[in-house]
Structures are given as C-alpha cells and as structure tokens.
Design a protein around this motif. Structure first.
Motif, PDB file in Angstrom:
ATOM      1  N   VAL A 121      11.805  -4.447   6.533  1.00  0.00           N
ATOM      2  CA  VAL A 121      11.298  -3.969   7.834  1.00  0.00           C
ATOM      3  C   VAL A 121      10.155  -4.854   8.339  1.00  0.00           C
ATOM      4  CG1 VAL A 121      10.365  -1.987   9.103  1.00  0.00           C
ATOM      5  CG2 VAL A 121      12.037  -1.614   7.281  1.00  0.00           C
ATOM      6  N   VAL A 122       9.086  -4.976   7.559  1.00  0.00           N
ATOM      7  CA  VAL A 122       7.955  -5.837   7.961  1.00  0.00           C
ATOM      8  C   VAL A 122       7.525  -6.713   6.777  1.00  0.00           C
ATOM      9  CG1 VAL A 122       6.878  -4.691   9.961  1.00  0.00           C
ATOM     10  CG2 VAL A 122       6.530  -3.738   7.689  1.00  0.00           C
ATOM     11  N   PRO A 123       8.362  -7.692   6.417  1.00  0.00           N
ATOM     12  CA  PRO A 123       8.027  -8.504   5.237  1.00  0.00           C
ATOM     13  C   PRO A 123       6.734  -9.295   5.411  1.00  0.00           C
ATOM     14  CG  PRO A 123      10.038  -9.312   6.316  1.00  0.00           C
ATOM     15  CD  PRO A 123       9.647  -8.055   7.018  1.00  0.00           C
ATOM     16  N   ASP A 124       6.291  -9.505   6.679  1.00  0.00           N
ATOM     17  CA  ASP A 124       5.052 -10.261   6.894  1.00  0.00           C
ATOM     18  C   ASP A 124       3.840  -9.344   7.098  1.00  0.00           C
ATOM     19  OD1 ASP A 124       5.859  -9.257   9.285  1.00  0.00           O
ATOM     20  OD2 ASP A 124       5.591 -11.114  10.435  1.00  0.00           O
ATOM     21  N   ALA A 125       3.949  -8.087   6.664  1.00  0.00           N
ATOM     22  CA  ALA A 125       2.809  -7.164   6.776  1.00  0.00           C
ATOM     23  C   ALA A 125       1.594  -7.755   6.053  1.00  0.00           C
ATOM     24  CB  ALA A 125       3.176  -5.813   6.161  1.00  0.00           C
ATOM     25  N   VAL A 126       0.413  -7.517   6.614  1.00  0.00           N
ATOM     26  CA  VAL A 126      -0.817  -8.089   6.029  1.00  0.00           C
ATOM     27  C   VAL A 126      -1.024  -7.567   4.603  1.00  0.00           C
ATOM     28  CG1 VAL A 126      -3.330  -8.178   6.260  1.00  0.00           C
ATOM     29  CG2 VAL A 126      -1.878  -8.297   8.297  1.00  0.00           C
ATOM     30  N   CYS A 127      -0.729  -6.293   4.402  1.00  0.00           N
ATOM     31  CA  CYS A 127      -0.934  -5.699   3.084  1.00  0.00           C
ATOM     32  C   CYS A 127       0.347  -4.999   2.632  1.00  0.00           C
ATOM     33  CB  CYS A 127      -2.085  -4.702   3.164  1.00  0.00           C
ATOM     34  SG  CYS A 127      -2.432  -3.908   1.591  1.00  0.00           S
ATOM     35  N   LYS A 128       0.830  -5.355   1.455  1.00  0.00           N
ATOM     36  CA  LYS A 128       2.042  -4.742   0.925  1.00  0.00           C
ATOM     37  C   LYS A 128       1.744  -4.107  -0.435  1.00  0.00           C
ATOM     38  CE  LYS A 128       5.688  -7.544   1.349  1.00  0.00           C
ATOM     39  NZ  LYS A 128       6.511  -8.774   1.600  1.00  0.00           N
ATOM     40  N   VAL A 200      -6.979   1.753  -3.960  1.00  0.00           N
ATOM     41  CA  VAL A 200      -6.102   1.248  -2.896  1.00  0.00           C
ATOM     42  C   VAL A 200      -6.897   0.941  -1.614  1.00  0.00           C
ATOM     43  CG1 VAL A 200      -4.150   1.859  -1.423  1.00  0.00           C
ATOM     44  CG2 VAL A 200      -4.000   2.231  -3.863  1.00  0.00           C
ATOM     45  N   VAL A 201      -7.923   1.739  -1.324  1.00  0.00           N
ATOM     46  CA  VAL A 201      -8.765   1.445  -0.141  1.00  0.00           C
ATOM     47  C   VAL A 201      -9.333   0.037  -0.271  1.00  0.00           C
ATOM     48  CG1 VAL A 201     -10.985   2.015   0.963  1.00  0.00           C
ATOM     49  CG2 VAL A 201      -9.335   3.828   0.489  1.00  0.00           C
ATOM     50  N   LYS A 202      -9.806  -0.318  -1.471  1.00  0.00           N
ATOM     51  CA  LYS A 202     -10.377  -1.667  -1.705  1.00  0.00           C
ATOM     52  C   LYS A 202      -9.304  -2.736  -1.523  1.00  0.00           C
ATOM     53  CE  LYS A 202     -14.593  -1.007  -4.117  1.00  0.00           C
ATOM     54  NZ  LYS A 202     -14.564   0.347  -4.753  1.00  0.00           N
ATOM     55  N   ILE A 203      -8.114  -2.479  -2.041  1.00  0.00           N
ATOM     56  CA  ILE A 203      -7.015  -3.459  -1.928  1.00  0.00           C
ATOM     57  C   ILE A 203      -6.705  -3.725  -0.448  1.00  0.00           C
ATOM     58  CG2 ILE A 203      -4.552  -3.879  -2.397  1.00  0.00           C
ATOM     59  CD1 ILE A 203      -4.882  -2.152  -4.956  1.00  0.00           C
ATOM     60  N   VAL A 204      -6.639  -2.647   0.336  1.00  0.00           N
ATOM     61  CA  VAL A 204      -6.323  -2.796   1.772  1.00  0.00           C
ATOM     62  C   VAL A 204      -7.455  -3.562   2.464  1.00  0.00           C
ATOM     63  CG1 VAL A 204      -5.914  -1.544   3.940  1.00  0.00           C
ATOM     64  CG2 VAL A 204      -4.898  -0.698   1.819  1.00  0.00           C
ATOM     65  N   GLU A 205      -8.699  -3.191   2.197  1.00  0.00           N
ATOM     66  CA  GLU A 205      -9.848  -3.891   2.820  1.00  0.00           C
ATOM     67  C   GLU A 205      -9.813  -5.373   2.475  1.00  0.00           C
ATOM     68  OE1 GLU A 205     -13.063  -0.183   2.882  1.00  0.00           O
ATOM     69  OE2 GLU A 205     -13.185  -1.673   1.278  1.00  0.00           O
ATOM     70  N   ASN A 206      -9.549  -5.685   1.213  1.00  0.00           N
ATOM     71  CA  ASN A 206      -9.519  -7.086   0.784  1.00  0.00           C
ATOM     72  C   ASN A 206      -8.393  -7.854   1.461  1.00  0.00           C
ATOM     73  OD1 ASN A 206     -11.678  -6.673  -0.857  1.00  0.00           O
ATOM     74  ND2 ASN A 206     -10.483  -6.399  -2.735  1.00  0.00           N
ATOM     75  N   ALA A 207      -7.227  -7.215   1.604  1.00  0.00           N
ATOM     76  CA  ALA A 207      -6.079  -7.896   2.212  1.00  0.00           C
ATOM     77  C   ALA A 207      -6.385  -8.265   3.666  1.00  0.00           C
ATOM     78  CB  ALA A 207      -4.838  -7.011   2.139  1.00  0.00           C
ATOM     79  N   PHE A 208      -6.994  -7.343   4.405  1.00  0.00           N
ATOM     80  CA  PHE A 208      -7.306  -7.635   5.819  1.00  0.00           C
ATOM     81  C   PHE A 208      -8.440  -8.659   5.924  1.00  0.00           C
ATOM     82  CE2 PHE A 208      -4.695  -3.895   6.505  1.00  0.00           C
ATOM     83  CZ  PHE A 208      -3.949  -4.309   7.601  1.00  0.00           C
ATOM     84  N   ALA A 211      -7.079 -12.027   5.452  1.00  0.00           N
ATOM     85  CA  ALA A 211      -6.285 -12.479   6.613  1.00  0.00           C
ATOM     86  C   ALA A 211      -7.175 -12.641   7.854  1.00  0.00           C
ATOM     87  CB  ALA A 211      -5.181 -11.475   6.904  1.00  0.00           C
ATOM     88  N   ASN A 212      -8.501 -12.511   7.643  1.00  0.00           N
ATOM     89  CA  ASN A 212      -9.446 -12.623   8.763  1.00  0.00           C
ATOM     90  C   ASN A 212      -9.180 -11.617   9.864  1.00  0.00           C
ATOM     91  OD1 ASN A 212     -11.502 -14.444   8.369  1.00  0.00           O
ATOM     92  ND2 ASN A 212     -10.051 -16.175   8.541  1.00  0.00           N
ATOM     93  N   MET A 213      -8.764 -10.422   9.480  1.00  0.00           N
ATOM     94  CA  MET A 213      -8.498  -9.380  10.479  1.00  0.00           C
ATOM     95  C   MET A 213      -9.480  -8.249  10.291  1.00  0.00           C
ATOM     96  SD  MET A 213      -4.384  -9.328  10.492  1.00  0.00           S
ATOM     97  CE  MET A 213      -4.070  -8.260  11.872  1.00  0.00           C
ATOM     98  N   LYS A 214     -10.101  -7.860  11.386  1.00  0.00           N
ATOM     99  CA  LYS A 214     -11.069  -6.745  11.332  1.00  0.00           C
ATOM    100  C   LYS A 214     -10.327  -5.432  11.523  1.00  0.00           C
ATOM    101  CE  LYS A 214     -15.576  -6.171  12.752  1.00  0.00           C
ATOM    102  NZ  LYS A 214     -16.465  -5.946  13.831  1.00  0.00           N
ATOM    103  N   ILE A 215     -10.582  -4.471  10.632  1.00  0.00           N
ATOM    104  CA  ILE A 215      -9.937  -3.159  10.843  1.00  0.00           C
ATOM    105  C   ILE A 215     -11.009  -2.071  10.866  1.00  0.00           C
ATOM    106  CG2 ILE A 215      -7.605  -3.580  10.043  1.00  0.00           C
ATOM    107  CD1 ILE A 215      -8.543  -2.444   7.280  1.00  0.00           C
TER     108      ILE A 215
END
Ligand code: DC
Length: 215
Positions: A121-128, A200-208, A211-215
């Motif tokens: 579906v979204v293989p290029d998702a920032v965090c998988k 998992v919160v840390k994993i998601v924060e690190n992934a973004f 990728a230089n993306m602010k969330i």
C-alpha cells in the motif's frame, strides 16, 4: 510528502491498539484496513461495485455497521476468503492510498495498519513498523479479553485459530504478510502495553527526524 506510518503484523499482536494510541498521540488519522476487508465481506460488495467507490463513500457505508457485526466468526471466515481475491485487493489498495495521501486538514499525517501496508500500500512510508509477539502470548492476551465478554472459547481454540490465521495471512500468493528489513521489528512478547507504546513513540519520532520531517 504526507507523513505516513505503516504498521503490519499478525492477528492479535496488538497493532490496532498501538496504531490508535499513536494516532491520538501524534495527531494523525488512523485507518484499520482489516476492518475494510471485513466490511467488504459483511456488505457482500462485489469487485465491480468497489471499483467505482471513493474512500469517502466507502467509509460512509462502513460507519453505519456496528463494530461487533464485523467481528463475528462468520465474517472473519468470509473475510479471509475474499481478501485473497486480486480484484478486491486492487480496489482496497487504491482506496487506502487515497486515504494515506489526504489525511484531512485536521490531521498531521496518517497511520494505516494491516498485513500489506508497508509492502504494497505505502512501501515508501516514512516509518514502517512490524508489530508481533509470540503466538502463545498473543493467544493468552486474546483469551483473557474473550473471558471478559459473553463469548465462549477455550485457550486451545484461541491458540489454534491464531496459528491458522498466521499461516493463511503469510502463505497466500497475493500480498502476503511479510517482514523485511525496511521495517522496524517490535516484539511485544515480554513487554507491557505501556512499555511497548513508549518504545514505539521513540521509533516514530526518530524515523521522522531522520527524514527531516516535522510532526
Ligand atoms: O486485522 P484483521 O484481523 O481485522 O483482518 C481481517 C482479515 O483481513 C484477515 O484475514 C487479514 C485480512 N487483511 C488483509 O488481507 N490485508 C490487510 N491489509 C488487512 C487485513
């Protein structure tokens, strides 16, 4: 690019609970793609009808169905069969991509969970994330949850049912559930829900951040 988190994993791994909590923590919108396949089975939607629907129309129809109706054994069994049909999957993937692209102004991004989110579906998702746990642990957690409802089941039945679904979901020809190194593997067997969530919160924060993306 829309911020997207893709979550896959076996039945009973707690990925749905995790996805919901992450969505509310980060201000993302959540899509349970298993529920979409269940709704197709429940409503008897043909592949032809699905090919004309938008995600908005589809979700409007799904919202009218009580959740318990989508989770009966009969619907689960039927879902497992219809989710093997290529034409059905094609429409589901189209709708899910539409959803991931346009989370809506209120939300910062989208979280989708299922079996083929990070592969198809979204293989290029920032965090998988691939969320799993030992099958015995998953069966024990599910058994405890069932005991709190009116449903009757033995531990062995729950265990065998999960093993069968793992086998079906990972061995089918089209879009099988499959871990690869593009995912971060999260094994929750030896953790409490709270510990897994904090991790998992840390994993998601690190992934973004990577990728230089602010969330
Ligand atoms: O996650 P769940 O148990 O509600 O999923 C119901 C069924 O749908 C299950 O048999 C696997 C299938 N499914 C799928 O094939 N692809 C998805 N992305 C999500 C679910």
């Amino acid at each position: 690019m829309t911020p997207v988190v893709a979550i896959d994993g076996p039945a009973g791994s707690g990925k749905g609970t995790m996805a919901r909590k992450l969505a509310s923590h980060f201000g993302f919108v959540y899509l349970d793609t298993g529920m979409m396949y269940r709704a197709v089975a429940y409503l008897n939607l043909s592949a032809d009808k699905l090919s004309w629907l938008s995600i908005a129309d589809f979700m409007a129809a799904v919202r009218k169905i009580p959740d318990a109706n989508l989770r009966t054994d009969e619907v689960s069994l039927k879902t497992s069969t219809i989710s093997k049909q290529p034409e059905i999957r094609e429409s589901m993937v189209r709708l899910q991509r539409e959803f991931a692209k346009n989370p809506g102004k209120k939300y910062k991004g989208a979280i989708l969970d299922g079996r083929d989110i990070g592969t198809v579906v979204v293989p290029d998702a920032v965090c998988k994330l691939f969320i799993t746990a030992d099958v015995k642990v998953r069966a024990e957690r599910r058994f405890v949850a069932i005991k709190q409802t009116n449903k009757q089941a033995t531990f062995d039945e729950v265990y065998e049912n999960l093993k069968k679904r793992d086998e079906q979901d990972s061995s089918r020809n089209i879009a099988p559930m499959k871990f690869d190194e593009s995912y971060v593997l999260v094994d929750t067997s030896k953790e409490t829900a709270k510990e897994s969530f904090a991790k998992v919160v840390k994993i998601v924060e690190n992934a973004f951040a990577a990728a230089n993306m602010k969330i």
